[in-house]
Design an enzyme around this catalytic site. Structure first.
Site, PDB file in Angstrom:
ATOM      1  CG  HIS A 144     -22.455   9.670   4.516  1.00 53.97           C
ATOM      2  ND1 HIS A 144     -23.825   9.560   4.501  1.00 53.97           N
ATOM      3  CD2 HIS A 144     -21.968   8.424   4.335  1.00 53.97           C
ATOM      4  CE1 HIS A 144     -24.140   8.301   4.295  1.00 53.97           C
ATOM      5  NE2 HIS A 144     -23.045   7.585   4.200  1.00 53.97           N
ATOM      6  CD1 TRP A 181     -19.619  -5.386   0.401  1.00 52.95           C
ATOM      7  CD2 TRP A 181     -19.965  -4.850   2.549  1.00 52.95           C
ATOM      8  NE1 TRP A 181     -20.343  -4.217   0.434  1.00 52.95           N
ATOM      9  CE2 TRP A 181     -20.567  -3.861   1.728  1.00 52.95           C
ATOM     10  CE3 TRP A 181     -20.047  -4.724   3.940  1.00 52.95           C
ATOM     11  CZ2 TRP A 181     -21.249  -2.763   2.265  1.00 52.95           C
ATOM     12  CZ3 TRP A 181     -20.725  -3.621   4.459  1.00 52.95           C
ATOM     13  CH2 TRP A 181     -21.316  -2.652   3.629  1.00 52.95           C
ATOM     14  NE  ARG A 230      -2.328  -1.371   3.467  1.00 48.08           N
ATOM     15  CZ  ARG A 230      -2.679  -1.054   4.694  1.00 48.08           C
ATOM     16  NH1 ARG A 230      -3.736  -0.294   4.893  1.00 48.08           N
ATOM     17  NH2 ARG A 230      -1.987  -1.484   5.742  1.00 48.08           N
TER      18      ARG A 230
HETATM   19  N1  GLN Z   1     -24.891  -1.547  12.352  1.00 48.62           N
HETATM   20  C1  GLN Z   1     -23.913  -0.988  11.471  1.00 48.62           C
HETATM   21  C2  GLN Z   1     -23.373   0.299  12.071  1.00 48.62           C
HETATM   22  O1  GLN Z   1     -24.095   1.019  12.649  1.00 48.62           O
HETATM   23  C3  GLN Z   1     -24.463  -0.703  10.091  1.00 48.62           C
HETATM   24  C4  GLN Z   1     -23.432  -0.113   9.173  1.00 48.62           C
HETATM   25  C5  GLN Z   1     -23.842   0.006   7.729  1.00 48.62           C
HETATM   26  O2  GLN Z   1     -25.013   0.027   7.411  1.00 48.62           O
HETATM   27  N2  GLN Z   1     -22.919   0.108   6.829  1.00 48.62           N
HETATM   28  O3  GLN Z   1     -22.231   0.632  11.923  1.00 48.62           O
END
Ligand code: GLN
Ligand code: ZN
Length: 759
Positions: A696, A563, A17
């Site tokens: 976000h 994932w 990386r």
């Molecule tokens: N339960 C997870 C969290 O709160 C859900 C995360 C997600 O939806 N990516 O982090």
């Protein structure tokens, strides 16, 4: 007839990386632009020389990128959105990174370009934005520069450029159809290709993965026009498709006047027969026979059997199915994977070695590589029969699954009444999605524990303190349904993978997710079982801290699947069902321990949708079935929640409803509850928690704006089916942001309750 081998792209991040660290150090002001460029140049040089030494006949250049190859193409075309203040000429690195990441300096703060998933991979690209009157100009000569750079290093390369039709297909036009700009875009591509031809490039790999999508008439016409124009630029074009079948687009593909065509024969093997009859004999055929999307070793002897007859009839190029961007760099760096499992794997480096063996076997005879072929065969055999992979008990259990097991005992209204009698929640109950800030303190404790500097008892004690304090705080501010905070979890998939049998983990298996961000996907190699309960202890500890219900918190089977690198020796749907049964056991155990509410996250359910519409329903059917199998082992009065991000659900609402979660939290804050319209008109029957603020961003939302969003939501849905929660988990936020935000959120819910009373 000749057999040659090609690579379509090598991981850019470097074996350790290096590029990530160089980028982050540059962004952090700890190193200069010259140092960053130096690191990049030495990574490129190493990569080229490595491929040359392996005997790759077509070595890619311009597969390197400082951030993203779609962004590179946007910059090449000079299609820089106005907010970045581009004045013509060449786009400099500062502008490039502003487009990628935005800037936050006081005098000049601009947002980044939008980012989204690259086809059905977990790589993210920057979405091109086009406006009315959009100007184009050749604003980067990177393709030419890197071709020359490789040449100077003694390596003749085949430059890679993203094709114009795919770029236009990915672009978003504001009040304009991107395809209106086809001519402008082709003019720049002509300049680029001509310059490459002049510099001596014989071939250019032009990537058009859009060929594996459902194409509309505009795209088809654009393909025709584009390749009529670009085939006259003096280079031979290897038109490169990947990520799936070309299927009905094959006539269009083979009619284009290009010198070569590459197809993905891993995912598109059904195209094989049609290809042989339709690709003109004078067109060079490049076959993607090594899986560029997954980490499994090929069965080389079987491949030789298969390719040999064809190689007698026509010239062939053999290649990975797609760029190797999507797999880790080198298996040699792995220290902790069991040797039996290691022999089943191939990362980017190993995949190129496999190609070299294939070439030798096909051109000089199998004897020349007898040892390599034998090792490959042995690994393939071992994988077919290893008891590590094949567990009879799992097969039996799967065979015994009945349709009833994927159904709750009673329909939603009956369950809802039973749950409310037990939970006695107010209208607009408040909750969060699961995680609370993963502070540097939390991450450091985990790292110390991993390095052996903090013993397990000390680490557990630390996590207990974090968890208890978080529960206490949630109680204090008056949240109705609590979470434990997920401090013990490194990652929502890895945490479960590590406790399930059938998964392996790498120590260096990094894959670029976006920009400098890399992930290390778990490897799902075998039948999945759950040796013991995974979350019950943490849940019980948390529930002991409070009278209020604490949610059990699990990751759902579809998300774990999407994932991970998943085994390719059985359908994904089967692996998903195995995961479903394992998580179902956890759900049942949580209920037995006393959990009244259990959340099963399916963050990645939507992003697993196949590229072709015709394949959607099959996927959705098994994905939803797996979720239901996971959720349906409980009593009526146990409430099942689910959570999903990227909530573009309009076209899959019947499947979302079919999941039959009692409550579903979704991301809606940024789109102003737009999505709820669809839920309302579809008459979605169960409870919904539309996100009332965007997690976000570090911004702290006001009570008023959340009340406004909730009022909007209330327009679409009855009060007794609405929850109040953020858009997603809070792990990436800081406590300084989380605390005031959630306080305001609770206040907003109270206001809504008062309004409802007054009605
Ligand atoms: N339960 C997870 C969290 O709160 C859900 C995360 C997600 O939806 N990516 O982090
Ligand atoms: Zn989420």
């Amino acid at each position: 007839m000749s057999v040659t081998i090609a690579n379509l792209g090598f991981p850019r991040i470097g074996p350790n990386r290096e590029l990530k660290f160089a980028l982050e150090s540059f962004w952090g002001g700890r190193s200069s632009e010259a140092e960053l460029k130096e690191t990049a140049a030495s990574l490129r040089r190493e990569t080229w020389l490595k491929q040359k030494n392996l005997g790759i006949d077509y070595i890619p250049s311009n597969d390197f990128s400082f951030y993203d190859h779609v962004l590179d193409t946007t910059v090449m075309l000079g299609a820089v959105p106005e907010r970045y203040g581009f004045k013509g000429g060449k786009v400099d690195l500062a502008t490039y990174f502003a487009m990628a990441r935005g800037t936050t300096s006081a005098e000049n703060s601009v947002t980044a370009m939008e980012m989204t998933k690259w086809f059905d991979t977990n790589y993210h690209y920057m979405v091109p934005e086009l406006v009315k009157g959009q100007k184009f100009s050749l604003a980067s000569t990177k393709a030419l520069d890197l071709y020359n750079e490789a040449k100077a290093a003694g390596v003749e390369t085949r430059p890679v450029v993203l094709g114009p039709v795919t770029w236009l297909s990915l672009a978003k036009g504001r009040d304009v159809d991107p395809f209106d700009y086809l001519d402008d875009v082709l003019a720049i591509y002509t300049e680029v290709l001509t310059s490459l031809a002049k510099a001596g490039a014989k071939w250019v790999q032009i990537d058009e993965p859009a060929f594996v999508l459902d194409l509309n008439d505009k795209q088809r016409a654009a393909f025709k026009k584009a390749y009529d124009v670009l085939s006259k630029t003096g280079v031979s074009l290897m038109l490169t498709t990947y990520f799936g079948r070309v299927a009905e687009n094959i006539d269009l593909l083979t009619s284009l006047p290009v010198a070569g065509i590459h197809v993905d024969l891993i995912r598109g093997s059904d195209d094989y027969d049609a290809l042989l009859t339709k690709v003109r004999p004078d067109t060079v055929l490049s076959l993607g026979v090594i899986d560029g999307r997954n980490i499994w070793r090929a069965d080389l002897d079987a491949l030789v059997d298969w390719i040999e007859p064809l190689a007698e009839k026509r010239d062939l190029v053999l290649a990975p199915s797609c760029s190797l961007l999507h797999v880790p760099v080198d298996l040699k760096a792995e220290k902790k994977i069991d040797p039996e499992i290691t022999q089943w794997l191939a990362f980017a480096q190993q995949k190129l070695e496999e190609l070299a063996v294939l070439k030798t076997a096909l051109t000089k005879g199998r004897n020349e590589v007898a040892e390599e072929l034998a090792a490959s065969t042995k690994a393939a055999k071992n994988r077919r029969s290893s008891p590590r992979i094949h567990n009879e008990a799992v097969a039996k259990r799967l065979a015994a699954v009945t349709p009833d097991m994927a159904k709750r005992q009673s329909p939603y209204p009956v369950r809802a009444a039973a749950q409310q009698a037990k939970l006695n929640l107010p209208l607009y109950p408040t909750t969060t999605i699961g995680s609370f800030p993963q502070t540097s303190e939390v991450r450091q404790a985990r790292a110390k524990n991993r390095r052996g500097e903090l013993d397990n008892a000390g680490y557990t004690q630390f996590l207990r303190e974090q968890t208890a304090a978080t529960i206490r705080w949630q109680e204090e501010i008056g949240l109705d349904v609590l979470v434990h905070g997920e401090f013990e979890r490194n990652d929502m998939v890895q945490y479960f993978g590590e406790q399930l049998d059938g998964f392996a983990f790498t120590n260096n298996g990094w894959v670029q997710s976006y920009g400098s961000r890399c992930v290390r996907p778990p490897i799902l190699f075998g039948d999945v079982t759950r040796p013991k309960a995974m979350t019950v202890d943490w849940w019980s500890f948390s529930q002991q801290q409070s009278e209020k219900p604490v949610k059990g918190m699990l990751t759902g089977p579809v998300t774990i699947l999407n994932w991970s690198f998943v085994r390719n020796d059985q359908p994904r749907s089967v692996s998903c069902r195995q995961l479903a049964l394992a998580i179902r056991d956890e759900v049942v155990d949580l209920e037995a321990a006393g959990a009244k509410i259990i959340q099963i996250d399916e963050a990645a359910l939507r992003e697993g949708l196949p590229l072709r519409r015709a394949e959607w329903q099959t996927y959705l059917d098994w994905a939803v079935e797996s979720f239901r199998l996971t959720a349906s082992g409980v009593r009526d009065d146990t409430q099942i929640h689910s959570h999903m991000c990227y909530s573009e659900f309009n076209d899959i609402l019947p499947s979302i409803a079919a999941m039959d979660a009692d409550a579903l939290s979704i991301e809606t804050a940024r789109s102003q509850m737009e999505l709820l319209q669809a839920f309302a008109s579809y008459q979605y029957p169960n409870q919904i928690g539309p996100g009332v603020y965007d997690i976000h961003s570090p911004r702290i939302p006001s009570v008023e704006e959340m009340v406004n969003l909730l009022r909007l939501a209330r327009k679409y849905l009855p009060a007794d089916r609405l929850w109040v929660n953020p858009d997603c988990g809070l792990k990436t936020r800081r406590w300084e942001e989380v605390k005031p935000s959630l306080l305001a959120m609770v206040a907003a819910a109270k206001e809504m309750r008062a309004e409802e009373k007054a009605k």
